[in-house]
Design an enzyme around this catalytic site. Sequence first.
Site, PDB file in Angstrom:
ATOM      1  N   CYS A  32       0.833  -1.213   0.000  1.00  0.00           N
ATOM      2  CA  CYS A  32       0.000   0.000   0.000  1.00  0.00           C
ATOM      3  C   CYS A  32       0.867   1.263   0.000  1.00  0.00           C
ATOM      4  CB  CYS A  32      -0.907  -0.047   1.235  1.00  0.00           C
ATOM      5  SG  CYS A  32      -1.783   1.482   1.600  1.00  0.00           S
ATOM      6  N   CYS A  35       0.066   3.800   2.706  1.00  0.00           N
ATOM      7  CA  CYS A  35       0.519   3.274   4.007  1.00  0.00           C
ATOM      8  C   CYS A  35       1.993   3.581   4.210  1.00  0.00           C
ATOM      9  CB  CYS A  35       0.299   1.765   4.094  1.00  0.00           C
ATOM     10  SG  CYS A  35      -1.415   1.243   3.985  1.00  0.00           S
TER      11      CYS A  35
END
Length: 106
Positions: A32, A35
């Site tokens: 991600c 993230c």
Amino acid sequence: MSNAINATTATFQDEIEGTDKTVLVDFWAAWCGPCRQVSPILDQLAEEHENLKLVKVDVDAEPQLAAQYGITSIPAMKVFKDGKQVSEFIGSRPKAVLERELAAFL
């Protein structure tokens, strides 16, 4: 260096309970991009605020824990105080915005 704690299904409750600190749980995944963008910001916040405990949960490694907390989009950050969820944020944010959102709990 991050002082974040990597939690598993087996350790999660112990990490959010039994502390007088505000616990910020970062639900994330290695693939991600957002993230990876917010992770160093969360590490900085944990270093700068001694009453903030940072716990990270890899949603790929702990899918049951992610499902239990209703994680459908990442990064998802949940704030716990006295073992109870008091707030949540979805998506990457700049440091100043995260500090403002956490201010009531620090």
